[in-house]
Design an enzyme around this catalytic site. Sequence first.
Site, PDB file in Angstrom:
ATOM      1  N   GLY A  74      -4.249   3.665   2.794  1.00  0.00           N
ATOM      2  CA  GLY A  74      -3.696   4.269   4.173  1.00  0.00           C
ATOM      3  C   GLY A  74      -5.186   4.308   4.873  1.00  0.00           C
ATOM      4  N   SER A  75      -5.341   5.527   5.607  1.00  0.00           N
ATOM      5  CA  SER A  75      -6.582   5.276   6.549  1.00  0.00           C
ATOM      6  C   SER A  75      -7.776   5.598   5.845  1.00  0.00           C
ATOM      7  CB  SER A  75      -6.431   6.646   7.512  1.00  0.00           C
ATOM      8  OG  SER A  75      -5.433   6.675   8.207  1.00  0.00           O
TER       9      SER A  75
END
Lengths: 648, 381
Positions: free
Chosen positions: A326-327
């Site tokens: 993810g981020s």
Amino acid sequence: MRRTPKDTEESARRISRRGVILGGTQLAVMGILAFRMRFMQVERADQFRLLAEENRINIRLIPPARGLIFDRYGVPLAGNEQNYRIVVVREDTGDVDEALAKLARIVPLEPDEIERARKEIARRSPFVPVTVVDRLSWDDVAQVAVNAPALPGVTPEVGLSRVYPLGSDFAHIVGYVGPVSDYDLSKLEDPDPLLQIPRFQIGKTGVEAKMEGDLRGKAGTKRIEVNAVGRVIRELDRIDGQPGSDLQLTVDAGLQNFMEARMAGESAAAVVVDTIDGDVLGIASAPSFDPNKFVRGISLADYRALTENPYRPLANKTVQGAYPPGSTFKMVTALAALEAGVLSPEETVWCPGFKEVGGRRFHCWRRGGHGHVNLHESLQQSCDVFYYDVAERVGIEKITEVANRLGLGIRHDLPLSAVSQGLTPNKAWKRAYRDAEWVVGDTLNAAIGQGFVLASPLQLAVMTARIASGRSVTPRLVKSIDGIEQPSGAGDPLGLSPVHLARIRRGMDAVSNSRRGTAYRSRVVDPGLAMAGKTGTSQVRSITAAERAAGVFRNEDLPWERRDHALFVCFAPVEAPRIAVSVVVEHGGGGSTAAAPIARDIALRALHGDLPPLSAYPERQRWEVEERFDKLPLRPSEPPKNTGRSRA
Amino acid sequence: MSYLEYTVKTVPTGLRKVFYLNWALVLLLTAVAGVGFLMLYSVAGGSLTPWAEPQMKRFGLGLAVMFLVAFVPIWFWRNMAALAYGLSVLLLVLVELMGAVGMGAQRWIDLGFIRLQPSELMKITLVMMLAAYYDWLDIKKVSRPLYVIVPVAIILLPTVLVLKQPDLGTALLLLMGGGIMIFLAGVHWLYFGALAAVGGGLVTAVFTSRGTTWQLLKDYQYRRIDTFLDPASDPLGAGYHITQSKIALGSGGWAGRGFMQGTQSRLNFLPEKHTDFIFTTLAEEFGFLGSISLLTLYALIVLFCIVSAVNNSDRFSSLLTLGIAATFFLFFALNMSMVMGLAPVVGVPLPLVSYGGSAMLVLMAAFGLVQSAHIHRARSR
């Protein structure tokens, strides 16, 4: 009847003649016998004597004491416990049933244990000692010893068995031992004769399995004289074996315990790595299990409970788990762009909430968009569109290269079971494994750590450590073997511009310590302990249009197994990083709410060396934190009991 | 033959008989029995019980029996031969019946102080019977078919009874002992030639028929013969004993491992170590020197008997003496061949050494007969 003298004389002569013939024949036969004796006893004597020696001498192995495992401060993680057991020798016992019945009145014995013992006793030779019960307390053994006169042929014996004093805390790391299986034997080319000993235990998972060669030691031998049916007559001599090497791990048992306790109730994994030398200080996967149960022989019900638990307690999520980062992957994309020179630090990108590429809309997590964002703000607020835009410019190959340099997509060789390589995709990979051409959309997904990208919590911690130190630190789990220090994980400079790295670190600082940062709520107010991090929320599955129509908008409305994974990586202290932490909470929802608070507690615990001081937390959270700490299922800090041999 | 012959010639009477005993033979027998005591003491792990002490008592009793038998004139025994033979056969039938009545395979009759095995007794009474038969028979008629069939029947009757027990070893001994008696009596060579031809032919027929359409025996019977002849083909079954026995013997080496130091017998690798396989213990503990010494003692006993028989002009006496010597020889030769792997394993004890009451007493009584023949022979002054 009368007989003439002539007759008598003739008869006597004939008998004498035949008697002499007979005598001669007998002499010849005796000659053959004598010759045979000479042949066997003089000419072939050596050969026969050798056979006789082989007949009577039996070599028995003496199992060596398995090496002990300690944490970095000498706290025992795996030891050898004196194990009291009761053995029964049939020929000394007389009535076996009666002896077992008497024994059952003295020590706790289950009916099925009695049945099993009865069968084994009947099967074995009468003089072979058969273990009836194992792992008795000293009190029980004393009871048996006191009642010895009433229990002929029933004797207590002592042996060594593996014990894990910290129980579930190190179940995934240290692993556990178990009896050698046929499968184990089939894997080995030239099996150690030790493995043939009944009930001999070898490492099955984790460090116990991977460091088996060091831990096992060398077998001793004793030569014993046996008779034709194998009964031991006496011991002739013995050669003592070599005990296994003691291992010291880099892990801090106190921190590990805190991590397990902090993650209790979640399906989560957390790793703490020293940013300078790569020492793995804590590496916890929750939920865990009691490895001692496996050593004793786990019951089917317990085992089934473990395998059927959706939280997968048996899996070591820290290294086996591969999650879309993810981020938390955005640092990689940003660095790649900076290094490639396609992004200048102050350059802004317009975020309307989505980016259209090839007729497809790629959404930002904030539907309304972030407006104009530069690199710093993009990290702080985790703007997705900024990274779509940057990624389109830099391309997947450069991103993958930087990811690998930061330790993603690379298998870190820790002595743990099933260490995952993760995945940093590129065009060649997709062609080879997916039989499809790489498209821009893939690059965009990869840019925000979705799509094909996969990383384990260990890899994320290593990545963070490398960003924090600028050096390619490699994780190290074994600190020393028999007191010999193992090579440190401190590495050379990464080959990435220190200026660019500093930019990234400043962005991560903003995530945690600026008002608009996604993890501002999980900030540390003590400047000496302050941390810099990055949240991540990785989609397990997008919310479908149908679900949206049915009123499912938020993650919390979904069933547990479809919710997003919550991730957080951080290093601390901000100014002079010492530790890097990664936390993944499976299906935990948002990284900022589910993972960041856990990471903060763990980072503080790691830096402070004890339960984190409340003063490090924002004032309004202190009450809540205190309450949480009170409930923490921590192991009471008692002076560690040293089991088995004491060394190290 | 008349009493006159004996009475006219000088035959020792009364206590003077003691001087005419074959004392060398007594000494040799005692020496062999002494070896037996030593070995029984050793295989018991250095203990007089359970074997050595009873064996000594029996030997003492055996000596007494020997002297008793020796001092009775030989013609008395000749007259008793038929009776003794008949009695032995009767006893054999008796144990057979007792076995049939439900006591299992029993080979002995309990006389209280000893368990008498009629088959042991039979070995000697058969020799006595045949010696008496040929003593009675006119020497010119010896080779006539009718007079050959009679002794063959005399031999076969007890042999079949013993074989039914089943005791292959004893049956074999009876057959061979009896055969030797017929040979000694001077029966024509042709009979033996014919017997050899028929026997050889039968064996050849049985073996060449194997695997052909006219196969004479069943397959499992052939297999049984195979393991009988070559125990090594069944190393854990029949071959186990003989292999261990050979190891014990060979490992003795030149001088042996020392008294009570034999690992094979000490550690129970040897079967029947106090009876049929006792020679292996001797060989292991005293080596080649020990085993060749025992063989020499046996050889001397046989030699003394032959010399005594050749010097005796009385037909019964010399036949009996030679027969007993031959039986004695068969005992130890078969036993030694068996433990050395030269002959198949059949239950034959080592005479005077193996533990066993009946065999010891019967043998001593037999040597009593030999002594009697020796004492009461007609001597020219």
